[in-house]
Scaffold this motif. Sequence first.
Motif, PDB file in Angstrom:
ATOM      1  N   GLU A 136      13.880 -23.880 -34.358  1.00 53.68           N
ATOM      2  CA  GLU A 136      13.949 -22.482 -33.931  1.00 53.68           C
ATOM      3  C   GLU A 136      12.565 -21.928 -33.622  1.00 53.68           C
ATOM      4  N   ALA A 140      11.152 -20.745 -29.947  1.00 51.74           N
ATOM      5  CA  ALA A 140      10.520 -19.441 -29.741  1.00 51.74           C
ATOM      6  C   ALA A 140       9.206 -19.588 -28.982  1.00 51.74           C
ATOM      7  N   HIS A 145       9.210 -16.005 -27.052  1.00 50.13           N
ATOM      8  CA  HIS A 145       9.842 -14.830 -27.635  1.00 50.13           C
ATOM      9  C   HIS A 145       9.489 -14.757 -29.117  1.00 50.13           C
ATOM     10  N   PHE A 147       9.627 -13.910 -33.262  1.00 51.67           N
ATOM     11  CA  PHE A 147      10.583 -14.205 -34.320  1.00 51.67           C
ATOM     12  C   PHE A 147      10.093 -13.621 -35.627  1.00 51.67           C
ATOM     13  N   GLY A 159      20.768  -8.797 -37.469  1.00 49.28           N
ATOM     14  CA  GLY A 159      19.831  -8.589 -36.383  1.00 49.28           C
ATOM     15  C   GLY A 159      19.186  -7.220 -36.440  1.00 49.28           C
ATOM     16  N   ARG A 259      13.978 -12.933 -32.070  1.00 48.93           N
ATOM     17  CA  ARG A 259      15.063 -13.617 -32.770  1.00 48.93           C
ATOM     18  C   ARG A 259      14.731 -13.801 -34.253  1.00 48.93           C
TER      19      ARG A 259
END
Length: 307
Positions: A136, A140, A145, A147, A159, A259
């Motif tokens: 993960e 990212a 993106h 995290f 979330g 995320r």
Amino acid sequence: MIDRIFRKGRETLHLRAARAVLATPPIVPTADRVVIFSMIGTRVLLPYLVAVKSLHARLRIGRIAILDDGSLTQADKAVLAHHLGDPEIRSIRDVDTGRCPQGGTWERLLTLLDLRADDFVIQLDSDTVTVGDVPEVLAAIEGNHSFTLLGDPETDGVGALPLPEFVAHRYPQGAPAGRLHIQTAIETSFAAYPDAAAYRYVRGCSGFTGFARGGPSGRPEAEAFSLAGEDLVGKQRWTEWGTEQVASSFLLANEPGMRPLPYRRYLNYWNEAPNPDARFLHFVGTHRYSTDEYRRRSTEQVRLLRA
């Protein structure tokens, strides 16, 4: 008293075990616009080396940057230069916090926000151990993106929520009675944040975060949140330890594509057996030395680093 004695004993044994990291191969930094960034001091030098080497061994990319909390010695810096590919080391004394508080790791957050202009920046606490592959995190970085590690299992799957929705979800009965921890005091006041419905929040943990390269949050956004937060809880409380973590989570929650990491794999240690699929463990201060788990996990990863 007896519990404190046992905790101190476990801490001593952990530091002895962590010393074996000095016999592991140095990190070879890569030029790929990825930075693993931490604020450390002399007291956590050995645990930090376990933290950063165990993560870098799984990523196999990135260079290291450090914010010296003011206690690193010349001998410490020589060890860091050897083991981490001569990393950039900045001094906390040189960080201008502007309209944000001094201390409480605000210098770390503001330095991180400066670094992210050109690099994907991973904030890594020294009391962490990477114990498995981290797909993960690699995804990212690849997708650029942001995290965040989540604060607790109750947040998993929720979330980032608009501020009023977060308050209603997290505190359906309203603010607890009595003097509140600063994080709770801020969170229960979020409905009064200016234009609250336009902003989001996730209950994250700043012990392990990723800030996408060139992302939208920088010093101006951090200062704006700090001033608004100060209005919510008062100037005196805003200087307490913990406001930086809330700021970090707020900034990340309002970034497109951020995320949260799945808690079953990336978790804080609360004196309970971690999920068998755990990949990353953050040994928070409350239970860092409640058991031998921190020492055991550190020893395992050092052994792998030496293989």
